[in-house]
Motif scaffolding. Structure first.
Motif, PDB file in Angstrom:
ATOM      1  N   LEU A   1     -37.422  18.190 -90.854  1.00 22.33           N
ATOM      2  CA  LEU A   1     -38.328  18.983 -90.025  1.00 22.33           C
ATOM      3  C   LEU A   1     -38.784  18.299 -88.745  1.00 22.33           C
ATOM      4  O   LEU A   1     -39.337  18.954 -87.860  1.00 22.33           O
ATOM      5  CB  LEU A   1     -39.562  19.388 -90.844  1.00 22.33           C
ATOM      6  CG  LEU A   1     -39.301  20.297 -92.051  1.00 22.33           C
ATOM      7  CD1 LEU A   1     -40.611  20.618 -92.765  1.00 22.33           C
ATOM      8  CD2 LEU A   1     -38.589  21.572 -91.629  1.00 22.33           C
TER       9      LEU A   1
ATOM     10  N   SER B   1     -38.876  16.976 -85.085  1.00 21.99           N
ATOM     11  CA  SER B   1     -38.221  17.340 -83.824  1.00 21.99           C
ATOM     12  C   SER B   1     -38.915  16.619 -82.685  1.00 21.99           C
ATOM     13  O   SER B   1     -40.140  16.689 -82.551  1.00 21.99           O
ATOM     14  CB  SER B   1     -38.296  18.857 -83.603  1.00 21.99           C
ATOM     15  OG  SER B   1     -38.101  19.186 -82.247  1.00 21.99           O
TER      16      SER B   1
ATOM     17  N   ALA C   1     -40.571  19.285 -80.504  1.00 20.04           N
ATOM     18  CA  ALA C   1     -41.794  19.810 -81.107  1.00 20.04           C
ATOM     19  C   ALA C   1     -42.923  18.792 -81.021  1.00 20.04           C
ATOM     20  O   ALA C   1     -44.081  19.143 -80.736  1.00 20.04           O
ATOM     21  CB  ALA C   1     -41.531  20.192 -82.561  1.00 20.04           C
TER      22      ALA C   1
ATOM     23  N   PHE D   1     -45.117  21.996 -80.552  1.00 22.24           N
ATOM     24  CA  PHE D   1     -44.644  23.130 -81.347  1.00 22.24           C
ATOM     25  C   PHE D   1     -44.706  22.803 -82.835  1.00 22.24           C
ATOM     26  O   PHE D   1     -44.615  21.637 -83.229  1.00 22.24           O
ATOM     27  CB  PHE D   1     -43.192  23.481 -80.996  1.00 22.24           C
ATOM     28  CG  PHE D   1     -42.993  24.013 -79.613  1.00 22.24           C
ATOM     29  CD1 PHE D   1     -43.421  25.286 -79.278  1.00 22.24           C
ATOM     30  CD2 PHE D   1     -42.359  23.252 -78.647  1.00 22.24           C
ATOM     31  CE1 PHE D   1     -43.227  25.792 -78.007  1.00 22.24           C
ATOM     32  CE2 PHE D   1     -42.150  23.734 -77.370  1.00 22.24           C
ATOM     33  CZ  PHE D   1     -42.596  25.015 -77.047  1.00 22.24           C
ATOM     34  N   ASN D   2     -44.810  23.840 -83.654  1.00 26.25           N
ATOM     35  CA  ASN D   2     -44.622  23.691 -85.092  1.00 26.25           C
ATOM     36  C   ASN D   2     -43.165  24.003 -85.405  1.00 26.25           C
ATOM     37  O   ASN D   2     -42.726  25.137 -85.248  1.00 26.25           O
ATOM     38  CB  ASN D   2     -45.537  24.652 -85.863  1.00 26.25           C
ATOM     39  CG  ASN D   2     -46.987  24.289 -85.722  1.00 26.25           C
ATOM     40  OD1 ASN D   2     -47.358  23.121 -85.707  1.00 26.25           O
ATOM     41  ND2 ASN D   2     -47.852  25.292 -85.607  1.00 26.25           N
ATOM     42  N   ASN D   3     -42.430  22.992 -85.830  1.00 21.50           N
ATOM     43  CA  ASN D   3     -40.996  23.189 -86.087  1.00 21.50           C
ATOM     44  C   ASN D   3     -40.807  23.675 -87.526  1.00 21.50           C
ATOM     45  O   ASN D   3     -40.363  22.929 -88.403  1.00 21.50           O
ATOM     46  CB  ASN D   3     -40.241  21.878 -85.864  1.00 21.50           C
ATOM     47  CG  ASN D   3     -38.740  22.082 -85.904  1.00 21.50           C
ATOM     48  OD1 ASN D   3     -38.215  23.039 -85.334  1.00 21.50           O
ATOM     49  ND2 ASN D   3     -38.042  21.187 -86.583  1.00 21.50           N
TER      50      ASN D   3
ATOM     51  N   SER E   1     -31.453  14.633 -86.092  1.00 19.25           N
ATOM     52  CA  SER E   1     -31.970  15.948 -85.716  1.00 19.25           C
ATOM     53  C   SER E   1     -31.365  16.949 -86.675  1.00 19.25           C
ATOM     54  O   SER E   1     -30.186  16.838 -87.018  1.00 19.25           O
ATOM     55  CB  SER E   1     -31.578  16.297 -84.277  1.00 19.25           C
ATOM     56  OG  SER E   1     -31.960  17.617 -83.939  1.00 19.25           O
TER      57      SER E   1
ATOM     58  N   ARG F   1     -34.149  23.286 -86.520  1.00 20.04           N
ATOM     59  CA  ARG F   1     -34.966  23.649 -85.355  1.00 20.04           C
ATOM     60  C   ARG F   1     -35.398  25.094 -85.511  1.00 20.04           C
ATOM     61  O   ARG F   1     -34.570  25.956 -85.830  1.00 20.04           O
ATOM     62  CB  ARG F   1     -34.186  23.519 -84.044  1.00 20.04           C
ATOM     63  CG  ARG F   1     -33.717  22.129 -83.697  1.00 20.04           C
ATOM     64  CD  ARG F   1     -32.958  22.157 -82.378  1.00 20.04           C
ATOM     65  NE  ARG F   1     -32.146  20.968 -82.203  1.00 20.04           N
ATOM     66  CZ  ARG F   1     -31.005  20.936 -81.541  1.00 20.04           C
ATOM     67  NH1 ARG F   1     -30.539  22.049 -80.979  1.00 20.04           N
ATOM     68  NH2 ARG F   1     -30.326  19.815 -81.425  1.00 20.04           N
ATOM     69  N   SER F   2     -36.661  25.352 -85.268  1.00 15.42           N
ATOM     70  CA  SER F   2     -37.098  26.740 -85.227  1.00 15.42           C
ATOM     71  C   SER F   2     -36.506  27.399 -83.991  1.00 15.42           C
ATOM     72  O   SER F   2     -36.117  26.730 -83.025  1.00 15.42           O
ATOM     73  CB  SER F   2     -38.628  26.813 -85.170  1.00 15.42           C
ATOM     74  OG  SER F   2     -39.103  26.341 -83.918  1.00 15.42           O
TER      75      SER F   2
ATOM     76  N   VAL G   1     -38.530  26.303 -80.952  1.00 15.75           N
ATOM     77  CA  VAL G   1     -38.246  24.948 -80.474  1.00 15.75           C
ATOM     78  C   VAL G   1     -36.883  24.900 -79.789  1.00 15.75           C
ATOM     79  O   VAL G   1     -36.745  24.355 -78.687  1.00 15.75           O
ATOM     80  CB  VAL G   1     -38.306  23.946 -81.639  1.00 15.75           C
ATOM     81  CG1 VAL G   1     -37.702  22.597 -81.235  1.00 15.75           C
ATOM     82  CG2 VAL G   1     -39.743  23.758 -82.101  1.00 15.75           C
ATOM     83  N   ASN G   2     -35.864  25.467 -80.413  1.00 10.68           N
ATOM     84  CA  ASN G   2     -34.534  25.437 -79.830  1.00 10.68           C
ATOM     85  C   ASN G   2     -34.489  26.215 -78.523  1.00 10.68           C
ATOM     86  O   ASN G   2     -33.864  25.777 -77.553  1.00 10.68           O
ATOM     87  CB  ASN G   2     -33.511  26.007 -80.808  1.00 10.68           C
ATOM     88  CG  ASN G   2     -32.094  25.773 -80.340  1.00 10.68           C
ATOM     89  OD1 ASN G   2     -31.508  24.732 -80.573  1.00 10.68           O
ATOM     90  ND2 ASN G   2     -31.525  26.762 -79.648  1.00 10.68           N
TER      91      ASN G   2
ATOM     92  N   CYS H   1     -30.151  21.336 -76.221  1.00  6.16           N
ATOM     93  CA  CYS H   1     -30.042  22.480 -77.133  1.00  6.16           C
ATOM     94  C   CYS H   1     -29.179  23.586 -76.527  1.00  6.16           C
ATOM     95  O   CYS H   1     -29.384  23.981 -75.371  1.00  6.16           O
ATOM     96  CB  CYS H   1     -31.428  23.057 -77.439  1.00  6.16           C
ATOM     97  SG  CYS H   1     -32.575  21.880 -78.194  1.00  6.16           S
TER      98      CYS H   1
END
Length: 208
Positions: free
Chosen positions: A28, A30, A33, A38-40, A74, A77-78, A81-82, A98
């Motif tokens: 999880l 990132s 993030a 961000f919340n990944n 890595s 990725r949400s 995020v991506n 990305c």
């Protein structure tokens, strides 16, 4: 509808065991993030778990059994995020690599199926025991051919630093290997003369 997260639900999610030694929490982190707040986390945790389990059980655990501990660079990725990483990459910002979300569904974005409805998952990993012994130009190919002959991967993409590589599991595997490391480009894919058969001559002697 997006999943509503709390500390308690995230703690439980991180504890989900995907394979013998790997847990969801391992996948999880990132950089994007962390830096941008961000919340990944997945919108569809069940799909992320299903895809991640196949990645871990079919690819990462056998790789680790053969070569010792792998390092995860890595992985999940949400879409948020991506998508942000791709936006920054297209704007020319260094360090953001990305691809577009649509290209990463069933790839780094574990909780979305691809355009054809298939499930998949990708992680970027390093195999330290391999890097420590094989740092010559092009020697990343030894590891790629071992994986090709032994594991049900979908795609591999190698990078110059530590011979890190993206390794993907997919319900409809491509069986394709590419590289940004020298020699760059496509090493093998279905239809190429080097694709079928054993490649033991290429990887003999690499196991620690």
């Amino acid at each position: 509808m997006k999943k509503s997260w709390s500390v308690a639900t995230l703690t439980d999610f991180g504890r989900v065991r995907l394979s013998k030694t790997l847990f969801m929490r391992d996948f999880l982190f990132s950089d994007i993030a962390s830096i941008h707040g961000f919340n990944n986390l997945p919108d569809d945790p069940d799909l992320a778990i299903a895809a991640g389990t196949r990645l871990c059980e079919d690819l990462l655990e056998p790789l680790q059994d053969a070569f010792g501990r792998i390092a995860i660079r890595s992985a999940f990725r949400s879409a948020e995020v991506n998508g942000f990483g791709n936006q920054m990459q297209r704007a020319g910002n260094k360090g953001y690599t990305c691809a577009a979300n649509e290209a990463n569904y069933a790839g780094h974005i574990w909780d979305r199926r691809d355009a054809d409805g298939f499930m998949g998952a990708t992680a970027c990993v390093v195999v330290p025991s391999f890097w420590d012994r094989f740092q010559g130009e092009g020697e990343w190919q030894k590891l790629s051919w071992w994986i090709h002959d032994h594991l049900p991967y979908s795609s591999l993409y190698f990078f110059p630093t530590y011979w890190a590589f993206n390794i993907s599991w997919h319900e409809r595997p491509e069986r394709r290997i590419d590289s940004y490391a020298t020699p760059k480009g496509c090493l093998t894919k279905p239809g190429m003369a080097n694709h079928a058969g054993s490649h033991s001559g290429e990887w003999s002697g690499i196991l620690p």
